[in-house]
Design a protein around this motif. Structure first.
Motif, PDB file in Angstrom:
ATOM      1  N   UNK A  91     -28.153  -3.369  66.334  1.00  0.00           N
ATOM      2  CA  UNK A  91     -29.492  -3.475  66.927  1.00  0.00           C
ATOM      3  C   UNK A  91     -29.862  -4.939  67.189  1.00  0.00           C
ATOM      4  N   UNK A  92     -29.587  -5.819  66.212  1.00  0.00           N
ATOM      5  CA  UNK A  92     -29.942  -7.226  66.407  1.00  0.00           C
ATOM      6  C   UNK A  92     -28.870  -7.976  67.206  1.00  0.00           C
ATOM      7  N   UNK A  93     -27.635  -7.485  67.178  1.00  0.00           N
ATOM      8  CA  UNK A  93     -26.584  -8.111  67.986  1.00  0.00           C
ATOM      9  C   UNK A  93     -26.869  -7.954  69.480  1.00  0.00           C
ATOM     10  N   UNK A  94     -27.635  -6.929  69.825  1.00  0.00           N
ATOM     11  CA  UNK A  94     -27.942  -6.725  71.244  1.00  0.00           C
ATOM     12  C   UNK A  94     -28.851  -7.812  71.821  1.00  0.00           C
ATOM     13  N   UNK A  95     -29.287  -8.721  70.967  1.00  0.00           N
ATOM     14  CA  UNK A  95     -29.984  -9.904  71.488  1.00  0.00           C
ATOM     15  C   UNK A  95     -29.076 -10.680  72.438  1.00  0.00           C
ATOM     16  N   UNK A  96     -27.787 -10.414  72.368  1.00  0.00           N
ATOM     17  CA  UNK A  96     -26.821 -11.007  73.288  1.00  0.00           C
ATOM     18  C   UNK A  96     -27.086 -10.530  74.725  1.00  0.00           C
ATOM     19  N   UNK A  97     -27.546  -9.283  74.838  1.00  0.00           N
ATOM     20  CA  UNK A  97     -27.754  -8.672  76.163  1.00  0.00           C
ATOM     21  C   UNK A  97     -29.226  -8.520  76.524  1.00  0.00           C
ATOM     22  N   UNK A  98     -30.025  -8.121  75.552  1.00  0.00           N
ATOM     23  CA  UNK A  98     -31.446  -7.856  75.782  1.00  0.00           C
ATOM     24  C   UNK A  98     -32.251  -9.037  75.254  1.00  0.00           C
ATOM     25  N   UNK A  99     -33.095  -9.660  76.065  1.00  0.00           N
ATOM     26  CA  UNK A  99     -33.919 -10.772  75.561  1.00  0.00           C
ATOM     27  C   UNK A  99     -34.694 -10.349  74.312  1.00  0.00           C
ATOM     28  N   UNK A 100     -34.523 -11.103  73.245  1.00  0.00           N
ATOM     29  CA  UNK A 100     -35.047 -10.657  71.952  1.00  0.00           C
ATOM     30  C   UNK A 100     -35.508 -11.864  71.146  1.00  0.00           C
ATOM     31  N   UNK A 101     -36.661 -11.734  70.521  1.00  0.00           N
ATOM     32  CA  UNK A 101     -37.183 -12.776  69.636  1.00  0.00           C
ATOM     33  C   UNK A 101     -37.262 -12.207  68.234  1.00  0.00           C
ATOM     34  N   UNK A 102     -36.681 -12.913  67.276  1.00  0.00           N
ATOM     35  CA  UNK A 102     -36.790 -12.520  65.881  1.00  0.00           C
ATOM     36  C   UNK A 102     -37.987 -13.244  65.285  1.00  0.00           C
ATOM     37  N   UNK A 103     -38.940 -12.473  64.781  1.00  0.00           N
ATOM     38  CA  UNK A 103     -40.182 -13.039  64.275  1.00  0.00           C
ATOM     39  C   UNK A 103     -39.969 -13.639  62.885  1.00  0.00           C
ATOM     40  N   UNK A 104     -39.894 -14.983  62.827  1.00  0.00           N
ATOM     41  CA  UNK A 104     -39.805 -15.714  61.552  1.00  0.00           C
ATOM     42  C   UNK A 104     -38.555 -15.389  60.732  1.00  0.00           C
ATOM     43  N   UNK A 105     -37.467 -15.007  61.368  1.00  0.00           N
ATOM     44  CA  UNK A 105     -36.228 -14.781  60.628  1.00  0.00           C
ATOM     45  C   UNK A 105     -35.044 -14.874  61.584  1.00  0.00           C
ATOM     46  N   UNK A 106     -33.877 -15.090  61.019  1.00  0.00           N
ATOM     47  CA  UNK A 106     -32.600 -14.943  61.711  1.00  0.00           C
ATOM     48  C   UNK A 106     -31.835 -13.896  60.913  1.00  0.00           C
ATOM     49  N   UNK A 107     -31.141 -12.951  61.555  1.00  0.00           N
ATOM     50  CA  UNK A 107     -30.552 -11.845  60.792  1.00  0.00           C
ATOM     51  C   UNK A 107     -29.438 -12.232  59.825  1.00  0.00           C
ATOM     52  N   UNK A 108     -28.976 -13.479  59.882  1.00  0.00           N
ATOM     53  CA  UNK A 108     -27.803 -13.865  59.090  1.00  0.00           C
ATOM     54  C   UNK A 108     -28.091 -15.088  58.229  1.00  0.00           C
TER      55      UNK A 108
END
Length: 330
Positions: A148-165
Protein backbone atom coordinates in the motif's frame (compact mmCIF):
# COMPACT_ATOMS: atom_id res chain seq x y z
CA UNK A 1 -5.26 14.82 -13.32
CA UNK A 2 -3.43 12.16 -11.30
CA UNK A 3 -4.89 8.69 -11.02
CA UNK A 4 -5.25 8.17 -7.27
CA UNK A 5 -6.61 4.63 -7.48
CA UNK A 6 -4.58 2.11 -5.50
CA UNK A 7 -4.06 -1.45 -6.72
CA UNK A 8 -4.45 -4.38 -4.31
CA UNK A 9 -3.08 -7.64 -5.76
CA UNK A 10 -3.48 -9.36 -2.38
CA UNK A 11 -7.28 -9.17 -2.42
CA UNK A 12 -7.54 -11.77 -5.18
CA UNK A 13 -3.92 -13.01 -5.06
CA UNK A 14 -3.38 -11.57 -8.52
CA UNK A 15 0.24 -12.59 -8.94
CA UNK A 16 0.76 -13.66 -12.53
CA UNK A 17 3.19 -13.17 -15.40
CA UNK A 18 0.50 -11.15 -17.20
CA UNK A 19 -0.33 -8.45 -14.64
CA UNK A 20 1.92 -5.45 -14.00
CA UNK A 21 3.32 -5.81 -10.49
CA UNK A 22 2.77 -2.11 -9.74
CA UNK A 23 -0.62 -1.23 -11.25
CA UNK A 24 -2.21 -4.59 -12.17
CA UNK A 25 -2.71 -3.77 -15.86
CA UNK A 26 -3.03 -6.86 -18.08
CA UNK A 27 0.14 -7.12 -20.15
CA UNK A 28 2.10 -9.44 -22.42
CA UNK A 29 4.44 -11.80 -20.54
CA UNK A 30 7.30 -10.20 -22.49
CA UNK A 31 6.89 -6.88 -20.65
CA UNK A 32 9.18 -7.06 -17.64
CA UNK A 33 11.49 -4.92 -15.55
CA UNK A 34 14.63 -6.05 -13.71
CA UNK A 35 14.31 -6.26 -9.94
CA UNK A 36 17.85 -4.90 -9.69
CA UNK A 37 18.29 -1.94 -12.04
CA UNK A 38 20.35 -2.33 -15.21
CA UNK A 39 22.80 0.34 -14.01
CA UNK A 40 23.35 -1.60 -10.79
CA UNK A 41 23.98 -4.85 -12.65
CA UNK A 42 26.43 -3.18 -15.02
CA UNK A 43 28.32 -1.21 -12.38
CA UNK A 44 28.88 -4.20 -10.10
CA UNK A 45 28.94 -7.00 -12.75
CA UNK A 46 25.90 -8.68 -11.21
CA UNK A 47 24.17 -10.18 -14.24
CA UNK A 48 25.68 -13.66 -13.82
CA UNK A 49 26.12 -13.55 -10.05
CA UNK A 50 23.90 -15.82 -8.00
CA UNK A 51 21.64 -14.84 -5.13
CA UNK A 52 19.48 -16.83 -2.76
CA UNK A 53 15.77 -16.17 -3.16
CA UNK A 54 13.18 -16.10 -0.38
CA UNK A 55 12.24 -19.75 -1.02
CA UNK A 56 15.96 -20.71 -0.77
CA UNK A 57 16.21 -21.37 -4.52
CA UNK A 58 19.07 -19.77 -6.46
CA UNK A 59 18.84 -17.33 -9.38
CA UNK A 60 21.15 -14.82 -10.99
CA UNK A 61 20.65 -11.08 -10.56
CA UNK A 62 20.16 -10.81 -14.31
CA UNK A 63 17.44 -13.47 -14.37
CA UNK A 64 15.37 -11.76 -11.71
CA UNK A 65 12.69 -9.76 -13.51
CA UNK A 66 9.03 -9.04 -12.76
CA UNK A 67 5.99 -8.16 -14.94
CA UNK A 68 5.77 -4.41 -15.56
CA UNK A 69 3.70 -2.40 -18.04
CA UNK A 70 5.35 0.12 -20.36
CA UNK A 71 3.72 3.06 -18.55
CA UNK A 72 5.03 2.10 -15.09
CA UNK A 73 8.44 1.28 -16.54
CA UNK A 74 8.79 4.58 -18.38
CA UNK A 75 7.17 6.96 -15.91
CA UNK A 76 8.07 5.49 -12.53
CA UNK A 77 10.71 2.74 -12.52
CA UNK A 78 13.33 4.18 -14.88
CA UNK A 79 13.23 7.74 -13.44
CA UNK A 80 13.66 6.36 -9.90
CA UNK A 81 16.59 4.18 -10.95
CA UNK A 82 18.20 7.18 -12.69
CA UNK A 83 17.83 9.34 -9.56
CA UNK A 84 19.40 6.72 -7.31
CA UNK A 85 22.20 6.03 -9.80
CA UNK A 86 23.05 9.74 -9.91
CA UNK A 87 22.95 10.04 -6.11
CA UNK A 88 25.01 6.86 -5.58
CA UNK A 89 27.72 8.22 -7.90
CA UNK A 90 28.29 10.96 -5.30
CA UNK A 91 28.79 8.49 -2.44
CA UNK A 92 27.19 8.84 0.96
CA UNK A 93 26.63 12.60 0.57
CA UNK A 94 24.64 12.01 -2.61
CA UNK A 95 22.46 9.31 -1.08
CA UNK A 96 21.87 11.34 2.08
CA UNK A 97 20.78 14.21 -0.16
CA UNK A 98 18.06 12.09 -1.77
CA UNK A 99 14.56 12.14 -0.28
CA UNK A 100 14.11 9.25 2.15
CA UNK A 101 10.83 8.42 0.44
CA UNK A 102 12.76 7.84 -2.81
CA UNK A 103 15.22 5.52 -1.09
CA UNK A 104 12.34 3.67 0.56
CA UNK A 105 10.74 3.19 -2.87
CA UNK A 106 13.99 1.99 -4.42
CA UNK A 107 14.78 -0.48 -1.64
CA UNK A 108 11.13 -1.49 -1.48
CA UNK A 109 10.99 -2.25 -5.21
CA UNK A 110 13.90 -4.69 -4.91
CA UNK A 111 12.50 -6.36 -1.79
CA UNK A 112 9.00 -6.58 -3.24
CA UNK A 113 10.38 -7.79 -6.57
CA UNK A 114 11.95 -10.83 -4.90
CA UNK A 115 8.70 -11.41 -3.01
CA UNK A 116 6.58 -11.20 -6.17
CA UNK A 117 8.89 -13.71 -7.85
CA UNK A 118 8.11 -16.13 -5.02
CA UNK A 119 4.35 -15.45 -5.07
CA UNK A 120 4.13 -15.97 -8.86
CA UNK A 121 5.91 -19.31 -8.46
CA UNK A 122 3.46 -20.31 -5.73
CA UNK A 123 0.51 -19.63 -8.02
CA UNK A 124 1.78 -22.45 -10.27
CA UNK A 125 -0.26 -25.55 -9.27
CA UNK A 126 2.69 -27.83 -10.06
CA UNK A 127 5.01 -26.06 -7.62
CA UNK A 128 5.33 -27.23 -4.03
CA UNK A 129 7.30 -24.53 -2.22
CA UNK A 130 9.15 -25.44 0.96
CA UNK A 131 7.63 -22.42 2.72
CA UNK A 132 4.47 -21.08 1.10
CA UNK A 133 4.23 -17.35 1.75
CA UNK A 134 0.74 -17.29 0.25
CA UNK A 135 -0.52 -19.65 2.98
CA UNK A 136 0.47 -17.39 5.87
CA UNK A 137 -2.35 -14.85 6.47
CA UNK A 138 -0.31 -12.79 8.94
CA UNK A 139 2.59 -12.40 6.53
CA UNK A 140 0.25 -11.61 3.63
CA UNK A 141 -1.33 -8.88 5.76
CA UNK A 142 2.09 -7.34 6.38
CA UNK A 143 3.01 -7.54 2.71
CA UNK A 144 -0.33 -5.97 1.78
CA UNK A 145 0.31 -3.03 4.12
CA UNK A 146 3.81 -2.68 2.70
CA UNK A 147 2.57 -2.66 -0.89
CA UNK A 148 0.00 0.00 0.00
CA UNK A 149 2.76 2.47 0.89
CA UNK A 150 5.12 1.23 -1.84
CA UNK A 151 2.57 2.45 -4.36
CA UNK A 152 3.78 5.94 -3.57
CA UNK A 153 6.15 5.04 -6.41
CA UNK A 154 3.18 5.24 -8.81
CA UNK A 155 0.44 7.19 -7.04
CA UNK A 156 1.29 10.66 -5.67
CA UNK A 157 1.28 10.12 -1.93
CA UNK A 158 2.14 12.12 1.18
CA UNK A 159 2.94 10.38 4.44
CA UNK A 160 1.67 12.52 7.30
CA UNK A 161 4.53 12.97 9.81
CA UNK A 162 6.11 9.57 9.16
CA UNK A 163 8.17 7.51 6.73
CA UNK A 164 7.15 3.82 6.56
CA UNK A 165 10.70 2.56 7.15
CA UNK A 166 13.85 2.99 9.21
CA UNK A 167 16.76 3.86 6.95
CA UNK A 168 20.45 3.90 7.88
CA UNK A 169 23.35 4.99 5.67
CA UNK A 170 26.87 3.94 6.70
CA UNK A 171 30.25 4.70 5.16
CA UNK A 172 32.90 1.97 4.96
CA UNK A 173 36.63 2.49 5.42
CA UNK A 174 38.36 1.24 2.25
CA UNK A 175 41.45 -0.10 4.07
CA UNK A 176 40.16 -3.67 4.56
CA UNK A 177 37.01 -3.47 2.44
CA UNK A 178 37.08 -6.13 -0.28
CA UNK A 179 33.41 -6.20 -1.32
CA UNK A 180 32.21 -3.58 -3.83
CA UNK A 181 28.64 -4.93 -3.61
CA UNK A 182 26.67 -6.97 -1.11
CA UNK A 183 22.97 -7.70 -0.77
CA UNK A 184 20.95 -9.24 2.04
CA UNK A 185 17.26 -9.43 2.84
CA UNK A 186 15.09 -11.21 5.37
CA UNK A 187 11.56 -12.25 4.38
CA UNK A 188 9.74 -12.37 7.68
CA UNK A 189 11.31 -9.37 9.43
CA UNK A 190 11.35 -7.26 6.23
CA UNK A 191 14.94 -6.17 6.87
CA UNK A 192 17.18 -5.32 3.95
CA UNK A 193 20.75 -4.20 3.32
CA UNK A 194 22.68 -3.32 0.18
CA UNK A 195 26.28 -2.18 -0.26
CA UNK A 196 27.12 0.22 -3.08
CA UNK A 197 30.86 0.75 -3.10
CA UNK A 198 31.75 2.58 0.10
CA UNK A 199 28.14 3.04 1.22
CA UNK A 200 25.96 0.51 3.03
CA UNK A 201 22.22 1.10 3.19
CA UNK A 202 20.35 -0.82 5.90
CA UNK A 203 16.58 -0.62 6.04
CA UNK A 204 13.64 -2.08 7.96
CA UNK A 205 10.73 -1.70 5.63
CA UNK A 206 7.55 -1.46 7.70
CA UNK A 207 8.19 0.05 11.12
CA UNK A 208 7.39 3.77 10.62
CA UNK A 209 10.88 4.76 11.76
CA UNK A 210 10.57 3.17 15.21
CA UNK A 211 13.75 1.10 14.92
CA UNK A 212 15.71 4.15 13.78
CA UNK A 213 14.48 6.07 16.83
CA UNK A 214 15.40 3.12 19.07
CA UNK A 215 18.90 3.09 17.56
CA UNK A 216 19.28 6.87 17.38
CA UNK A 217 22.20 7.05 19.81
CA UNK A 218 24.22 4.35 18.05
CA UNK A 219 23.45 5.79 14.62
CA UNK A 220 24.55 9.25 15.80
CA UNK A 221 27.86 7.77 17.01
CA UNK A 222 28.53 6.35 13.51
CA UNK A 223 27.66 9.61 11.75
CA UNK A 224 30.70 11.02 9.96
CA UNK A 225 32.72 7.88 10.77
CA UNK A 226 34.24 5.42 8.33
CA UNK A 227 33.43 1.96 9.64
CA UNK A 228 35.49 -1.17 9.32
CA UNK A 229 33.50 -3.92 7.50
CA UNK A 230 33.25 -5.89 10.76
CA UNK A 231 31.63 -2.85 12.40
CA UNK A 232 29.14 -2.63 9.54
CA UNK A 233 28.33 -6.32 10.08
CA UNK A 234 27.62 -5.64 13.76
CA UNK A 235 25.44 -2.64 12.94
CA UNK A 236 23.47 -4.79 10.49
CA UNK A 237 23.06 -7.50 13.12
CA UNK A 238 21.59 -4.98 15.56
CA UNK A 239 19.14 -3.65 12.96
CA UNK A 240 18.13 -7.09 11.68
CA UNK A 241 17.62 -8.35 15.23
CA UNK A 242 15.56 -5.29 16.15
CA UNK A 243 13.39 -6.03 13.09
CA UNK A 244 13.11 -9.65 14.22
CA UNK A 245 11.70 -8.69 17.65
CA UNK A 246 9.54 -5.84 16.28
CA UNK A 247 6.06 -6.93 17.27
CA UNK A 248 3.47 -4.64 15.65
CA UNK A 249 2.22 -3.97 12.13
CA UNK A 250 1.40 -0.37 11.24
CA UNK A 251 -1.99 0.35 9.74
CA UNK A 252 -2.39 3.04 7.08
CA UNK A 253 -5.46 5.16 6.46
CA UNK A 254 -6.15 7.29 3.41
CA UNK A 255 -7.76 10.62 4.14
CA UNK A 256 -11.00 11.26 2.22
CA UNK A 257 -10.20 12.36 -1.32
CA UNK A 258 -11.72 15.59 -2.59
CA UNK A 259 -12.45 16.15 -6.32
CA UNK A 260 -9.52 18.54 -6.84
CA UNK A 261 -6.94 16.50 -4.90
CA UNK A 262 -3.82 15.56 -6.84
CA UNK A 263 -2.34 13.23 -4.20
CA UNK A 264 -3.31 10.89 -1.40
CA UNK A 265 -2.53 11.74 2.20
CA UNK A 266 -1.88 8.78 4.47
CA UNK A 267 -2.07 8.67 8.25
CA UNK A 268 -0.82 5.76 10.31
CA UNK A 269 -1.70 3.97 13.51
CA UNK A 270 0.22 1.41 15.53
CA UNK A 271 -1.70 -0.65 18.04
CA UNK A 272 0.70 -0.53 20.98
CA UNK A 273 -2.01 -1.03 23.60
CA UNK A 274 -2.64 -4.74 23.04
CA UNK A 275 0.93 -5.48 21.92
CA UNK A 276 4.37 -4.47 23.09
CA UNK A 277 6.22 -2.74 20.24
CA UNK A 278 9.26 -5.00 20.76
CA UNK A 279 9.37 -8.53 22.09
CA UNK A 280 11.93 -8.99 24.87
CA UNK A 281 15.57 -8.80 23.80
CA UNK A 282 17.12 -12.28 24.01
CA UNK A 283 20.91 -12.05 24.24
CA UNK A 284 21.44 -15.58 22.92
CA UNK A 285 19.20 -14.95 19.90
CA UNK A 286 21.02 -11.68 19.20
CA UNK A 287 24.38 -13.48 19.51
CA UNK A 288 23.18 -16.01 16.94
CA UNK A 289 22.26 -13.18 14.55
CA UNK A 290 25.64 -11.50 15.14
CA UNK A 291 27.46 -14.80 14.55
CA UNK A 292 25.75 -15.07 11.15
CA UNK A 293 26.83 -11.56 10.20
CA UNK A 294 30.40 -12.19 11.43
CA UNK A 295 30.92 -15.42 9.46
CA UNK A 296 33.61 -13.87 7.21
CA UNK A 297 35.74 -13.34 10.34
CA UNK A 298 35.00 -16.78 11.84
CA UNK A 299 33.73 -15.44 15.15
CA UNK A 300 31.53 -17.88 17.05
CA UNK A 301 28.63 -17.41 19.46
CA UNK A 302 30.61 -18.54 22.52
CA UNK A 303 33.17 -15.82 21.86
CA UNK A 304 30.41 -13.24 21.41
CA UNK A 305 28.89 -14.23 24.76
CA UNK A 306 32.11 -14.66 26.72
CA UNK A 307 30.71 -11.96 28.99
CA UNK A 308 26.91 -12.51 28.78
CA UNK A 309 26.21 -9.14 30.39
CA UNK A 310 28.27 -7.34 27.74
CA UNK A 311 28.37 -9.19 24.40
CA UNK A 312 31.32 -8.70 22.07
CA UNK A 313 31.18 -5.38 20.23
CA UNK A 314 33.42 -3.86 17.59
CA UNK A 315 31.35 -0.68 17.38
CA UNK A 316 31.44 0.41 21.02
CA UNK A 317 34.11 0.43 23.71
CA UNK A 318 33.49 -0.46 27.36
CA UNK A 319 32.16 3.08 27.93
CA UNK A 320 29.65 2.72 25.08
CA UNK A 321 31.51 5.21 22.92
CA UNK A 322 32.34 4.64 19.27
CA UNK A 323 35.66 2.87 18.86
CA UNK A 324 37.77 3.64 15.83
CA UNK A 325 38.84 0.44 14.09
CA UNK A 326 40.96 0.58 10.95
CA UNK A 327 42.33 -2.96 10.94
CA UNK A 328 40.90 -6.12 12.47
CA UNK A 329 43.21 -8.41 14.46
CA UNK A 330 41.62 -11.51 15.94
Amino acid sequence: MSDLTLYDPFERMQFTETNCFLCGTAISPALRTPVFGEWLQQKYNLKEKELLLLDKSVATFGDLTIPCCALCQTHYILPLEAEVEQAAAQGIAGLKGLEEQKLFQWVGKMYYGTLVTELIKEMNPFMEPQYAVSEDPKMLGRFGSFFQVLQSLRVPMVFSDFIPCSLFLLEVNALEDELPFEYQDELTSMAFSIKLGSVVMVCTLLDNGIIRRAMAKLYALTSGQQLHPIQVAEFKARVFYAAYIFNVVPEYFIRPVKPDDDRLVLDTLIDDIRNEIFNPWDMKAYAHMLEEMLKPWDIREQEILRNPAMPLSFLLDDKNQFQVLERFHK
